[in-house]
Design a protein around this motif. Structure first.
Motif, PDB file in Angstrom:
ATOM      1  N   LEU A 188       1.456 -11.560   6.091  1.00 25.78           N
ATOM      2  CA  LEU A 188       1.252 -10.541   5.069  1.00 25.78           C
ATOM      3  C   LEU A 188      -0.207 -10.089   5.034  1.00 25.78           C
ATOM      4  O   LEU A 188      -0.489  -8.893   4.938  1.00 25.78           O
ATOM      5  CB  LEU A 188       1.684 -11.072   3.703  1.00 25.78           C
ATOM      6  CG  LEU A 188       1.597 -10.111   2.540  1.00 25.78           C
ATOM      7  CD1 LEU A 188       2.576  -8.959   2.738  1.00 25.78           C
ATOM      8  CD2 LEU A 188       1.881 -10.819   1.242  1.00 25.78           C
ATOM      9  N   LYS A 189      -1.140 -11.030   5.137  1.00 27.56           N
ATOM     10  CA  LYS A 189      -2.561 -10.666   5.151  1.00 27.56           C
ATOM     11  C   LYS A 189      -2.895  -9.821   6.369  1.00 27.56           C
ATOM     12  O   LYS A 189      -3.691  -8.882   6.288  1.00 27.56           O
ATOM     13  CB  LYS A 189      -3.432 -11.918   5.126  1.00 27.56           C
ATOM     14  CG  LYS A 189      -3.530 -12.563   3.768  1.00 27.56           C
ATOM     15  CD  LYS A 189      -4.468 -13.740   3.793  1.00 27.56           C
ATOM     16  CE  LYS A 189      -4.569 -14.384   2.431  1.00 27.56           C
ATOM     17  NZ  LYS A 189      -5.490 -15.522   2.432  1.00 27.56           N
ATOM     18  N   ASP A 190      -2.299 -10.154   7.521  1.00 29.28           N
ATOM     19  CA  ASP A 190      -2.554  -9.368   8.732  1.00 29.28           C
ATOM     20  C   ASP A 190      -2.005  -7.953   8.597  1.00 29.28           C
ATOM     21  O   ASP A 190      -2.632  -6.985   9.034  1.00 29.28           O
ATOM     22  CB  ASP A 190      -1.930 -10.043   9.955  1.00 29.28           C
ATOM     23  CG  ASP A 190      -2.653 -11.321  10.334  1.00 29.28           C
ATOM     24  OD1 ASP A 190      -3.808 -11.498   9.892  1.00 29.28           O
ATOM     25  OD2 ASP A 190      -2.055 -12.142  11.068  1.00 29.28           O
ATOM     26  N   GLN A 191      -0.829  -7.811   8.021  1.00 22.75           N
ATOM     27  CA  GLN A 191      -0.209  -6.497   7.913  1.00 22.75           C
ATOM     28  C   GLN A 191      -0.886  -5.618   6.868  1.00 22.75           C
ATOM     29  O   GLN A 191      -0.940  -4.402   7.018  1.00 22.75           O
ATOM     30  CB  GLN A 191       1.272  -6.640   7.591  1.00 22.75           C
ATOM     31  CG  GLN A 191       2.081  -7.161   8.754  1.00 22.75           C
ATOM     32  CD  GLN A 191       3.548  -7.332   8.414  1.00 22.75           C
ATOM     33  OE1 GLN A 191       3.953  -7.162   7.262  1.00 22.75           O
ATOM     34  NE2 GLN A 191       4.351  -7.668   9.407  1.00 22.75           N
ATOM     35  N   LEU A 192      -1.394  -6.224   5.796  1.00 18.70           N
ATOM     36  CA  LEU A 192      -2.048  -5.430   4.755  1.00 18.70           C
ATOM     37  C   LEU A 192      -3.407  -4.922   5.201  1.00 18.70           C
ATOM     38  O   LEU A 192      -3.843  -3.864   4.752  1.00 18.70           O
ATOM     39  CB  LEU A 192      -2.184  -6.246   3.469  1.00 18.70           C
ATOM     40  CG  LEU A 192      -0.896  -6.502   2.710  1.00 18.70           C
ATOM     41  CD1 LEU A 192      -1.175  -7.371   1.494  1.00 18.70           C
ATOM     42  CD2 LEU A 192      -0.237  -5.210   2.286  1.00 18.70           C
ATOM     43  N   GLY A 193      -4.077  -5.643   6.054  1.00 21.74           N
ATOM     44  CA  GLY A 193      -5.357  -5.189   6.568  1.00 21.74           C
ATOM     45  C   GLY A 193      -6.525  -5.694   5.741  1.00 21.74           C
ATOM     46  O   GLY A 193      -6.363  -6.362   4.716  1.00 21.74           O
ATOM     47  N   PRO A 194      -7.737  -5.338   6.170  1.00 20.30           N
ATOM     48  CA  PRO A 194      -8.931  -5.870   5.501  1.00 20.30           C
ATOM     49  C   PRO A 194      -9.207  -5.256   4.135  1.00 20.30           C
ATOM     50  O   PRO A 194      -9.891  -5.863   3.321  1.00 20.30           O
ATOM     51  CB  PRO A 194     -10.062  -5.527   6.481  1.00 20.30           C
ATOM     52  CG  PRO A 194      -9.548  -4.371   7.256  1.00 20.30           C
ATOM     53  CD  PRO A 194      -8.063  -4.552   7.349  1.00 20.30           C
ATOM     54  N   GLU A 195      -8.672  -4.069   3.861  1.00 27.63           N
ATOM     55  CA  GLU A 195      -8.982  -3.449   2.562  1.00 27.63           C
ATOM     56  C   GLU A 195      -8.301  -4.165   1.396  1.00 27.63           C
ATOM     57  O   GLU A 195      -8.704  -4.011   0.250  1.00 27.63           O
ATOM     58  CB  GLU A 195      -8.614  -1.967   2.555  1.00 27.63           C
ATOM     59  CG  GLU A 195      -7.141  -1.686   2.752  1.00 27.63           C
ATOM     60  CD  GLU A 195      -6.757  -1.486   4.216  1.00 27.63           C
ATOM     61  OE1 GLU A 195      -5.589  -1.198   4.451  1.00 27.63           O
ATOM     62  OE2 GLU A 195      -7.612  -1.621   5.084  1.00 27.63           O
ATOM     63  N   TYR A 196      -7.293  -4.960   1.668  1.00 29.80           N
ATOM     64  CA  TYR A 196      -6.622  -5.688   0.595  1.00 29.80           C
ATOM     65  C   TYR A 196      -7.158  -7.103   0.417  1.00 29.80           C
ATOM     66  O   TYR A 196      -6.704  -7.826  -0.454  1.00 29.80           O
ATOM     67  CB  TYR A 196      -5.118  -5.743   0.845  1.00 29.80           C
ATOM     68  CG  TYR A 196      -4.447  -4.409   0.682  1.00 29.80           C
ATOM     69  CD1 TYR A 196      -4.182  -3.909  -0.577  1.00 29.80           C
ATOM     70  CD2 TYR A 196      -4.109  -3.640   1.784  1.00 29.80           C
ATOM     71  CE1 TYR A 196      -3.585  -2.677  -0.736  1.00 29.80           C
ATOM     72  CE2 TYR A 196      -3.509  -2.399   1.630  1.00 29.80           C
ATOM     73  CZ  TYR A 196      -3.255  -1.929   0.373  1.00 29.80           C
ATOM     74  OH  TYR A 196      -2.675  -0.714   0.217  1.00 29.80           O
TER      75      TYR A 196
END
Length: 134
Positions: free
Chosen positions: A50-58
């Motif tokens: 989930l962290k990988d898919q949401l990206g760094p902005e989240y």
């Protein structure tokens, strides 16, 4: 954990000892430990995915502020009561429109409107009707 307290957990463990018996209990305890380990690995994998898919902005979002356990109605009421009355009533003093009553005059604090007592019944005045409430 799951809504059970310590005594209920001890009671469940004793029931398991009596039902399963001493010969099958170690086998089922090992199966339970493996299932818990698999669940933890799956949960960590899902969290990483989930962290990988949401990206760094989240990554910099404060998720704690969205926790429903942080909701305290007493604090909200206290902050609303501390808010100055002038700020809350600024929209009323500035004047505006009311769909039921027409144009609202901006009256001063010491001005009194004569003949516009809304508590008395006037057959010439239409009955207020709220479309959203009905």
């Amino acid at each position: 954990m799951f809504g059970i307290n310590g005594w209920e957990f001890v009671l469940l463990a004793l029931i398991a000892v009596f039902v399963l018996g001493p010969d099958r209990l170690p086998e089922y305890a090992a199966k339970l430990a493996q299932a818990i380990k698999k669940f933890r690995v799956m949960a960590e994998g899902a969290k990483g995915q989930l962290k990988d898919q949401l990206g760094p902005e989240y990554s910099d979002i404060n998720w704690r502020q969205y926790d429903p356990r942080q909701y305290d109605p007493r604090r909200i009421v206290r902050e609303a009561l501390i808010e100055p009355l002038e700020d809350a009533a600024s929209g009323l003093k500035a004047g505006g429109t009311n769909p039921d009553m027409g144009e609202v005059d901006a009256l001063g604090d010491d001005a009194v409107s004569v003949g516009s007592d809304l508590r008395t019944w006037d057959p010439q005045r239409p009955t207020p009707y709220d479309v959203d409430a009905t």
